[in-house]
Write a protein that holds these residues in place. Structure first.
Motif, short mmCIF file in Angstrom:
data_model
loop_
_atom_site.label_atom_id
_atom_site.label_comp_id
_atom_site.label_asym_id
_atom_site.label_seq_id
_atom_site.Cartn_x
_atom_site.Cartn_y
_atom_site.Cartn_z
N ARG A 10 -12.08 70.54 5.30
CA ARG A 10 -10.40 70.43 4.93
C ARG A 10 -10.03 70.64 5.48
NH1 ARG A 10 -10.90 75.05 -0.52
NH2 ARG A 10 -11.67 73.92 -2.06
N ASN A 11 -9.81 71.59 6.28
CA ASN A 11 -8.58 71.46 7.81
C ASN A 11 -8.55 70.21 8.25
OD1 ASN A 11 -7.66 73.78 6.96
ND2 ASN A 11 -9.89 74.82 8.34
N GLY A 12 -10.59 69.50 8.37
CA GLY A 12 -10.30 68.45 9.61
C GLY A 12 -9.92 67.42 7.99
N GLU A 13 -10.62 67.33 7.25
CA GLU A 13 -9.18 65.80 6.09
C GLU A 13 -8.40 66.27 6.37
OE1 GLU A 13 -9.24 65.19 1.10
OE2 GLU A 13 -11.41 66.30 2.32
N GLY A 14 -7.26 67.46 6.01
CA GLY A 14 -5.59 67.20 6.73
C GLY A 14 -5.69 66.95 8.18
N GLU A 15 -5.87 67.59 9.25
CA GLU A 15 -5.32 67.39 10.60
C GLU A 15 -5.71 65.76 10.39
OE1 GLU A 15 -4.67 67.17 14.68
OE2 GLU A 15 -4.42 68.70 12.49
N GLN A 16 -6.91 64.58 9.24
CA GLN A 16 -7.11 63.36 9.19
C GLN A 16 -5.89 62.68 8.97
OE1 GLN A 16 -9.26 61.37 11.50
NE2 GLN A 16 -8.05 59.94 11.09
N LYS A 17 -5.64 62.94 8.37
CA LYS A 17 -3.97 62.38 7.31
C LYS A 17 -3.10 63.13 8.14
CE LYS A 17 -5.64 63.86 2.42
NZ LYS A 17 -5.79 63.92 1.11
N ARG A 18 -2.86 64.08 9.08
CA ARG A 18 -1.63 64.00 9.96
C ARG A 18 -1.65 62.88 11.21
NH1 ARG A 18 -2.13 69.88 9.12
NH2 ARG A 18 -3.70 70.14 10.66
N ARG A 19 -2.70 62.82 11.51
CA ARG A 19 -2.79 61.43 12.39
C ARG A 19 -2.48 60.41 12.29
NH1 ARG A 19 -8.50 63.50 15.12
NH2 ARG A 19 -7.50 65.59 16.26
N GLU A 20 -2.81 59.93 10.62
CA GLU A 20 -2.27 59.01 10.37
C GLU A 20 -1.58 58.90 9.79
OE1 GLU A 20 -4.69 58.70 6.60
OE2 GLU A 20 -6.90 58.29 7.69
N LYS A 21 -0.44 59.65 9.94
CA LYS A 21 1.00 59.74 9.65
C LYS A 21 1.86 59.42 10.39
CE LYS A 21 1.14 61.82 5.32
NZ LYS A 21 1.65 60.94 4.55
N VAL A 250 5.83 61.28 8.75
CA VAL A 250 5.92 62.68 9.19
C VAL A 250 7.31 63.29 8.40
CG1 VAL A 250 5.72 64.29 10.76
CG2 VAL A 250 4.09 62.43 10.64
N MET A 251 6.96 64.19 7.55
CA MET A 251 8.81 65.20 6.56
C MET A 251 8.63 66.01 7.27
SD MET A 251 8.88 62.30 2.85
CE MET A 251 7.26 62.43 2.76
N LEU A 252 9.31 66.78 8.04
CA LEU A 252 9.56 67.69 8.29
C LEU A 252 9.94 68.91 7.67
CD1 LEU A 252 10.13 67.79 12.42
CD2 LEU A 252 7.63 67.86 11.51
N LYS A 253 9.44 69.94 7.05
CA LYS A 253 9.63 71.27 6.03
C LYS A 253 11.17 71.83 7.26
CE LYS A 253 5.49 72.34 4.47
NZ LYS A 253 5.06 73.67 4.06
N PRO A 254 12.72 71.27 5.73
CA PRO A 254 13.76 72.02 6.53
C PRO A 254 13.27 73.33 6.77
CG PRO A 254 14.03 71.22 4.40
CD PRO A 254 12.34 71.10 4.49
N GLY A 255 13.83 74.21 7.96
CA GLY A 255 14.06 75.38 8.64
C GLY A 255 14.78 76.07 7.89
N GLY A 256 15.71 75.70 6.72
CA GLY A 256 16.46 77.05 6.57
C GLY A 256 17.92 75.73 7.43
N SER A 257 19.35 76.99 6.39
CA SER A 257 20.18 76.58 7.20
C SER A 257 20.78 76.91 8.34
CB SER A 257 21.69 77.19 6.01
OG SER A 257 22.50 76.83 5.91
N PRO A 258 20.98 75.82 9.20
CA PRO A 258 21.18 75.59 10.82
C PRO A 258 22.49 76.82 11.31
CG PRO A 258 21.21 74.03 10.49
CD PRO A 258 21.14 74.54 9.26
N PHE A 259 23.77 76.68 9.77
CA PHE A 259 25.30 77.24 10.29
C PHE A 259 25.31 78.79 9.51
CE2 PHE A 259 25.44 72.80 9.31
CZ PHE A 259 26.27 72.45 10.60
N THR A 260 24.38 78.89 8.36
CA THR A 260 23.53 80.59 7.84
C THR A 260 22.60 81.16 9.16
OG1 THR A 260 23.26 79.91 5.78
CG2 THR A 260 22.34 81.96 7.43
N ARG A 261 21.73 80.57 10.45
CA ARG A 261 21.43 81.44 11.83
C ARG A 261 22.36 81.94 12.72
NH1 ARG A 261 17.57 77.51 10.72
NH2 ARG A 261 17.95 76.60 12.58
#
Length: 609
Positions: A10-21, A250-261
């Motif tokens: 599964r990890n290898g399949e996920g890595e392959q998908k990431r490389r395709e993006k 490739v869609m990076l996950k939001p890391g939370g409000s930077p203004f809050t930090r």
């Protein structure tokens, strides 16, 4: 044993998908969206001063201030777009939402242009004169609501589009770092991103060039319904093209409000204002797991500037709960403290871009009116529309970008020894200097235009065509275009490279925020100059530009630009680059090296140390 094999598969399949993006294969969709988007926005805004003065019968200064205020609001809303993208929505969905709002605003303008009831009666007298009935409250309300929708749309697009493109390359750096590859890999990714920035601005210029010729001609010679309708159709196409590429992004996950930090760091530092900062910075609070989502390309290292903020990372009783979780309003990690430091250090150099937006805000107002008063014939039966004169600035911008990589960088590399030829600091400084020449050129040409009007007895006839070729305006457009290839791209590169990783949308928002402040400053400057000169009986900025002294206004802006360049050079002299940890070349551990001085002279690694 079977469980392990399944997991590895599964990890290898996920890595392959990431490389395709990601990567350059996403560029046709992202740049295709950008081209249609830029075509729409340029075609919509380039000739708006003509629509306001000739169709809605607004006075020149009022129309100019309306456009600069609209430009300022459009750029100010980028803060909201950046906050949404970095906090919860992500850049993809923020772009979609912004596009929809922009589409609604453009449709409102199309309706306004098509329905006679939403425009005042036609008038052949000079705009703003007593013989012309200006737009009513209802007609202006429709205009304002349409502009407001496009302003909110721009807030979602501007901070996210260019950064979404860079996201397609950032994942490559993350993969390399997981494999413990050195900063050489980061240099390769940084070079791709530099090429992307140039390609992005080049394609935007091509789209604007097309809009300034085709759309402006239609607006002046066919009608405003089609003139606004074609950009609206282009905006719809841009949304469709962008959505088609969804599986490849490739869609990076939001890391939370930077203004809050940032607020948490400031609050924690203030609460501990009486606590002594330890001499050993190793005693400051670190938590890799807490920062994992906001430091995928490496954590920021401690710097010795703005040490007051270091108090936020001092551990005191009550900062950490029994479960081991810190109270983030009392305790911040070094990485989070350095995020705030990075933003604060960037502000002085960032602010030097405000004056650029001020002078650019008037390229679409006063210069267009000047062009309309000059001889615009190319042949006996064909006249170039006033707003189309902007193509010479766009063409110069495109040629400069093309020559920058192919000619300028190789030559500069021989002199400086830097892979990038010159740093983005030098690129921005050169652009600021060239802009000064552009404004000075505009002042000289306006003096010649006004003298020609006086020589032919046309000072009191603003509707007459002065027998002076409109192509006298070409040099100032060309100089500003060349300057933009240095200043605008360099400014964006600086903000992107020096902003914390989790605040890239915020960095783009800062780019547009400078534009916002510059537009508002342009409104203030025009208003102050008009009131001051009118009180002295010599109104520089009046509806009759033949009696006005726009050339004096340009000389005033030239002096302000000279002061701005000096301010920028001082800010650069005292600027400190952000230090970022990278994997050591020989060992598996992370090496922490501060190479601020080196990076200030060579940004080829994108600010990574």
């Amino acid at each position: 044993m079977a469980t392990t094999t399944t997991t590895d598969g599964r990890n290898g399949e996920g890595e392959q998908k990431r490389r395709e993006k990601g990567g350059f294969k996403t560029m046709p969709f992202i740049l295709g969206n950008d081209i249609c988007d830029r075509f729409a926005t340029a075609g919509f805004g380039a000739n708006l001063i003509t629509y306001l003065t000739q169709q809605l019968h607004l006075p020149l200064v009022e129309a100019s201030n309306l456009l600069t205020n609209f430009g300022g609001t459009s750029s100010l809303t980028t803060i909201l777009g950046a906050l949404a993208a970095d906090s919860f929505a992500g850049r993809f969905w923020t772009i979609i939402a912004g596009s929809v709002f922009y589409q609604l605003g453009m449709l409102g303008l199309v309706v306004s242009a098509l329905l006679p009831s939403l425009r005042p009666s036609p008038c052949s007298a000079p705009p703003g004169g007593p013989a012309c009935q200006r737009a009513s409250g209802l007609q202006l309300t429709v205009l304002y609501l349409s502009l407001l929708c496009t302003a909110f749309g721009a807030g979602g697009l501007r901070p996210c589009v260019v950064m979404f493109g860079t996201d397609q390359f950032d994942h490559e750096l993350g993969e390399q770092q997981q494999k413990k590859v050195t900063a050489e890999a980061a240099k390769v990714v940084a070079e791709r991103k530099r090429r992307y920035f140039n390609l992005y601005f080049f394609m935007m210029g091509v789209a604007a060039l097309l809009a300034l010729t085709v759309v402006v001609y239609i607006q002046d010679n066919v009608g405003w319904g089609w003139g606004f309708g074609i950009p609206a159709i282009a905006m719809f196409v841009s949304i469709v093209v962008f959505v088609i590429g969804y599986p490849l992004y490739v869609m990076l996950k939001p890391g939370g409000s930077p203004f809050t930090r940032l607020a948490q760091v400031a609050a924690a530092a203030f609460k501990k204002r009486n606590v002594v900062v330890p001499e050993d910075t190793g005693m400051l609070y670190q938590d890799k797991e807490l920062d994992v989502l906001i430091s995928t390309n490496g954590r920021l290292l401690h710097t010795n500037q703005l040490t007051f903020l270091d108090r936020a990372a001092i551990v005191t009783p009550g900062d950490i709960s029994v479960s081991g979780q810190p109270d983030l309003w009392r305790l911040s990690t070094v990485h989070r403290v350095e995020e705030l430091k990075s933003i604060v250090r960037m502000l002085p150099i960032w602010s030097a871009g405000i004056m650029l937006a001020t002078i650019e805000s008037h390229n679409g107002t006063f210069i267009i009116i000047q062009a309309g008063s000059m001889d615009r014939h190319i042949t006996r039966h064909f006249e170039i529309p006033p707003a189309t004169m902007s193509i010479f600035g766009t063409a110069a911008f495109l040629v400069s970008l093309a020559l920058y990589d192919r000619a300028f960088v190789p030559l500069a590399r021989r002199v400086t020894g830097l892979h990038s030829g010159i740093t983005y600091f030098q690129r921005m400084g050169i652009g600021l200097a060239i802009h000064i020449l552009g404004v000075a050129t505009a002042a000289l040409v306006e003096t010649k235009r006004r003298d020609a009007a006086a020589d032919h007895g046309l000072l009191d006839n603003p509707a007459a065509v002065i027998p002076l070729s409109v192509f006298w305006l070409v040099p100032q457009f060309a100089v500003h275009g060349i300057a933009g290839a240095f200043s605008s791209v360099g400014h964006m590169e600086f903000l992107y490279d020096q902003a914390p990783e989790s605040m890239r949308s915020t960095a783009a928002a800062l780019f547009w925020l400078a534009s916002s402040f510059g537009n508002y400053l342009g409104t203030v400057l025009v208003t102050v100059v008009q009131r001051t000169t009118r009180a002295r009986g010599n109104d520089w900025l009046q509806d009759n530009i033949n009696r006005g002294r726009i050339d004096n206004y340009y000389w005033l802006v030239t002096c302000l630009m000279v002061l701005n360049l000096g301010y920028y050079l001082i800010c650069f002299r005292f600027y400190t680059m952000k230090p970022l940890e990278m994997a050591d070349e020989q060992d598996d551990h992370v090496g922490e090296y501060e190479l601020s001085t080196l990076q200030k002279n060579d940004t080829g690694a994108g600010g990574v140390v």
